[in-house]
Each structure stands twice: as C-alpha cells, then as structure tokens.
Design an enzyme around this catalytic site. Structure first.
Site, PDB file in Angstrom:
ATOM      1  CB  CYS A  63      -3.681   3.280  -1.526  1.00 32.19           C
ATOM      2  SG  CYS A  63      -4.835   4.621  -1.236  1.00 32.19           S
TER       3      CYS A  63
ATOM      4  CG  HIS B 135      -1.904   0.963   1.412  1.00 29.73           C
ATOM      5  ND1 HIS B 135      -1.648   2.279   1.719  1.00 29.73           N
ATOM      6  CD2 HIS B 135      -3.264   0.867   1.297  1.00 29.73           C
ATOM      7  CE1 HIS B 135      -2.804   2.942   1.798  1.00 29.73           C
ATOM      8  NE2 HIS B 135      -3.794   2.112   1.538  1.00 29.73           N
TER       9      HIS B 135
ATOM     10  CD  GLN C  94      -7.110  -4.739   4.031  1.00 21.95           C
ATOM     11  OE1 GLN C  94      -8.113  -5.399   4.356  1.00 21.95           O
ATOM     12  NE2 GLN C  94      -7.207  -3.485   3.612  1.00 21.95           N
TER      13      GLN C  94
ATOM     14  CE  LYS D 186      -7.683  -0.616   6.192  1.00 25.03           C
ATOM     15  NZ  LYS D 186      -8.439   0.015   5.116  1.00 25.03           N
TER      16      LYS D 186
ATOM     17  CG  ASP E  38       0.066  -2.531   6.257  1.00 24.19           C
ATOM     18  OD1 ASP E  38      -0.867  -2.683   7.071  1.00 24.19           O
ATOM     19  OD2 ASP E  38      -0.058  -1.899   5.191  1.00 24.19           O
TER      20      ASP E  38
END
Lengths: 129, 415
Positions: B369, B125, B206, B229, B203
């Site tokens: 992104c 991202h 997700q 999220k 990261d």
C-alpha cells in the site's frame, strides 16, 4: 521437483516468448494486478480477423510471466471471435500447475489484458474451477 | 549503557496460534507489520466481555448495561494512558485509515482552502495519501511531498524549506515506515511544523505496537494508531488529538451517540470523545485492546523495543548472506522499526514469499500500500519480513534458510 515452479514455468519466466512491443499495432491494452501492483500490457496486430502478431510487456511474478508466455503461443493465429470465449479454465489448464486462490490473478492477468484489447471486456476471466 | 537485548522474550506460549501446526510444522510468523497475533489474555477478555458483560453502552439503567459502560470507559482510560494521551482526546475509529479520513474531512474541509498546501512524504501508506489527494482536489489546494533520501530517511532541512514557503497548513507523515522501516524524528518534525503555524498528523500504526510512544511528548496535533497491529482485535483504531483542536472541529460521521440534542432541523454535538463516535461504538474490541495494552505494559515497551531492535539487527546481518538480496531503507537497526523489505535478483517478491511459505515462514510481498514509494525505489514490489514480541533468532534463521532454498528452486547460483 516443485509443484508450482516446474522447469518449464521457470524457463518461460526467464526467457518469455513474445515479449516486447509492436509498432504499428491494431489493438492494445494495459492492466494492473491490484494486489501486487504488477503490470502487463499487450500489443496485437490483426490480419484477416485473426491475431497475426502479439507481444506482451510489463513486469510480474514467475506465474504471471510464464502464463503470458505460454498463452502467447496459443493466441497467435487465433480468430478474434474465439478470444472472447476463452475463460479461466482454458488458461489454468494450459498452465498445467496447481494454482492457489491467491495466485489465480497472477495466472489470469494475461488473459484479462488480451480479452480487454480484443473485445473491450476487461473483467477478470472466470471458469468452473 | 543500553540495556542488554534478550534473544527471546519467552512469550510465544502466551499466543495460542503458535500451538497450530502446518503440515506438521510450527508457525513461523514474520508478518506482524500487517497484523499481530493475539495473546490468550486478549482473546479471553473479548470472549468474557461477550459472554458475561455484553450490553450496549450509554443510557442503560440496568446493572448489566452499567457493567458494559464501566468496561468501555476503563478500556478508554487504559488505551489513552498507554500512549500518554488524555481520555477526551482519545477517539475510537475503525482503524488508522478512518482516523486520517476523520481529520481530512472534519479538520481539512474547514481549514484547507484554495492556495494552501498539504505536505506529506514519499514514504506514506496509501491511507496517508489518498485522503489528502481528495481534500486538495476538493479545496483547490496543493499536495506536496517531502523526498526520501537514499538512506530511506527524510530531511529536516527539506521540511524547513517547505514550511518557509508559507502555504503549508498541514504536514502528515508516518512515525515508522511500513516499507523502509525508517523511524522518523517525530518530535523534531512536529516542533518545526508548529513553529510554522501548521498542524501535524502522525500515522503511528507501525510505532505504537513496537516502542514506547508518548503522544504528548511527540507533540503531534493528531496521532493515529490501530489495535490489530498491537496484539488487539481488528475493527478498532485510535485517534489522539488535543481536546482544544477537537472542540473546534465539526463531526465526521453523524448519528446516534454523537449528539447532545436533535431538533427537527438541527442538532448539537455531544462532548468529547463521543462527538466523534457516531453509532454504537466498538465495545468488545475496546475491551480486547485494553487487555492488549495491559499485556504490553506488563512486558514493558522499552524491553519490547530493545528485543525487536536486536532481532532486526540480526535479521539485517543474516539477510546480507543471501546472494542478490537488497534491503531497502536505513542500513542500521537503530534507525528502523522491526522490519526489513527486500528484493532478490532474479526472483519476483511474490515468488520469494511463496517459496518462504514452503519453508513454513510467513512473509508478505507486494507494494505494501505504498505505490508512490515503490516508484521512488524503482521497484514494483518488495518482500517484507517483520517481527513482533513472539519472534526470536530461530525465526530469522528459518527465513534465511527458506530464501536460500527458494533461490535454488529458481536455479540461481551461489553468488
């Protein structure tokens, strides 16, 4: 019949008018729609202070491609000094479909790039609507 | 034997937004990778805090301030425990973007120099690209990329050869790709990074909302994720790091709360985690996120993952029925998170999303992104459908029906 994806919009999307490149050319610009990464460029040949030939190139959604195609017919032959006066209302009216706030930049990308090439003003076109 | 997947977790009623109607139709929400919907327990925890327990934290002597302190501290305990992290190594940030910027600024500036390299991957991202571009430019370091193969995966051998070059100081990569859905082998990767004497940053935006995540077992030096999220409010993210590494770092944002004492010309830093939380923190948001992790724990993250994997398998199967549709990323649901990005021949992704909305289905379209990845995939944009705990097979059916109808609007034939 779909309000947005009318037959003539899809026709222009599938078979866009005045797409390609011009060599030689007098004016050119390339712009991106930061929301979606779409890209639209223009090449312009000038004769006697008017747009003599104009070609768009790049990729985008049906709305942005159809808008460029439809606008290209109007832009050919237009005096350069008049191009700077074209605003968002002109484009939206020409397109003839209800454009939501999220798709507005799709419809206006071609005018942004043409105004940028002709006047150097690469701001997003505004209007009363 | 793997647990049997439930076709629905039967939790939609917990989420007030699903009572809304759009032109008389229910909400079919397949955009949880962008942000999740919020259960009533999160909304009421937030409002209850603001209605009944609101005061600034730290240093208040009155009873109300002590309630706010206790709520904020308890929230951090719960949020840290949710991902197996330590309280002192759990820093609240605005989002993952800020978490990565914190590391790039505080750790990066002190540890990356001329001739060093930062290694990231082609599937990142922008939040995990741009901070490293700026750091590398500033420090005279090199930014290199691990390639994504045709299955949408990274190669451990490629990671090993990059590390063998000897100049890599930091490896930053996503746990689950927000475009490809790929679940990266985090523990295998961090072990190699550590063995090479480099530092890892993951990261987890997700991953944490969709599967069991134990940051200690994953072995990342830095691990970031975001609340909104994960059924929580916007405005709160989390950076996990080992306290030893945080102790050795200079602060990122500076000001109130992060100091121990301030003199006219200098200051000393507060203990962890306050050292990295300048100014009034996100108190109500932390309370809201703690309610979200309570809710997810009660659901059981293993059960959430099994449910979402089964829905994703169903989605991949049903999407394959749509003529001209191409899914990017790993072909099997086993190796992917709860999302599928795709293109449809003859239709731009924006038009695909607009026409899905005509069928009442919310999906996202664009570059997500991840413009460098789009370039690797040879596309300008994709459409993306992503699932959450509240989705079921009927949502996928509605998506597929809307895609068929959209193709008809575009005058595309049956095959």
């Amino acid at each position: 019949m779909d309000d947005l994806y009318r037959d003539y919009i899809l026709e222009h999307y599938k078979r866009p008018q005045n797409f390609g490149e011009l060599d030689p050319r007098d004016l050119e610009a390339l712009e991106h729609n930061p929301l979606c990464g779409d890209e639209l460029g223009v090449h312009i040949r000038v004769k006697d202070g008017r747009i003599d030939e104009l070609r768009f190139h790049g990729h985008g959604c049906a709305i942005s491609q159809a808008a460029a195609s439809i606008a290209s017919e109007e832009l050919k032959g237009m005096e350069l000094q008049d191009v700077g006066r074209l605003d968002a209302d002109w484009m939206i009216e020409l397109l003839g479909i209800p454009v939501s706030a999220t798709r507005r930049k799709c419809a206006l990308l071609n005018l942004k790039v043409v105004r940028g090439a002709v006047t150097g003003d690469d701001s997003w076109p505004t209007g009363s609507a | 034997m793997p647990p049997v997947a439930e076709s629905s977790l039967e939790v939609r009623e917990d989420f007030p937004i699903f009572a809304r109607r759009f032109d008389g139709r229910p909400l079919i929400y397949l955009d949880s990778a962008a942000t999740s919907q919020k259960p009533e327990v999160v909304i009421s925890a937030l409002t209850d805090h603001l209605r009944n327990h609101n005061a600034n934290v730290h240093r208040g002597v009155y009873a109300l301030a002590q309630e706010a302190d206790a709520a904020f501290d308890l929230a951090r305990e719960k949020i840290a425990a949710f991902t197996g992290a330590q309280r002192q190594g759990t820093i609240f940030t605005k989002n993952v973007t800020e978490a990565i910027n914190l590391v790039a600024y505080s750790w990066g500036r002190a540890n990356i120099g001329s001739g060093d390299a930062v290694l990231i991957t082609e599937m990142e991202h922008h939040a995990n690209i741009v901070p490293w571009q700026i750091l590398c430019r500033e420090r005279g370091a090199t930014l290199r990329y691990l390639k994504v193969d045709e299955r949408g995966e990274l190669s451990l051998e490629a990671l090993e050869s990059e590390l063998a070059r000897g100049d890599v100081r930091l490896v930053a990569f996503t746990h689950v790709s927000n475009v490809l859905g790929t679940i990266n082998p985090v523990a295998e990767m961090t072990a190699r990074v550590r063995a090479a004497g480099a530092v890892s940053l993951v990261d987890g935006a997700q991953a944490v909302p969709h599967m069991p995540v134990d940051v200690d077992a994953l072995g990342a030096d830095f691990y970031g994720w975001t609340g909104h999220k994960a059924l929580g409010p916007t405005g709160i993210g989390v950076l996990h790091a080992r306290p030893e590494i945080l102790d050795g770092m200079e602060p990122f944002l500076t000001g109130g709360d992060m100091i121990s004492s301030v003199d006219f010309q200098s200051a000393t830093w507060n203990e962890l985690p306050s050292k990295f939380e300048a100014g009034t923190p996100m108190i109500a948001e932390a309370v809201g996120l703690a309610a979200a992790v309570d809710y997810l724990c009660a659901l059981d993250m293993t059960r959430v993952r099994v449910h979402e994997r089964s829905l994703t398998a169903y989605m991949l199967e049903r999407l394959a029925e749509v003529p001209g549709l191409r899914v990017v990323g790993p072909p099997e649901a086993e190796g992917r998170g709860g999302l599928a990005s795709f293109t449809i021949e003859g239709m731009h992704p924006h038009d695909v999303a607009e026409l899905a909305d005509r069928g009442g289905v919310c999906i996202r379209a664009g570059h997500h992104c991840a413009q460098p990845l789009m370039r690797c995939l040879g596309v300008g944009a994709t459409a993306r459908a992503s699932v959450g705990v509240y989705n079921d097979a009927a949502d996928i059916d509605a998506l597929v029906a809307a895609l068929h109808a959209g193709r008809e609007v575009f005058g595309l034939g049956g095959s």
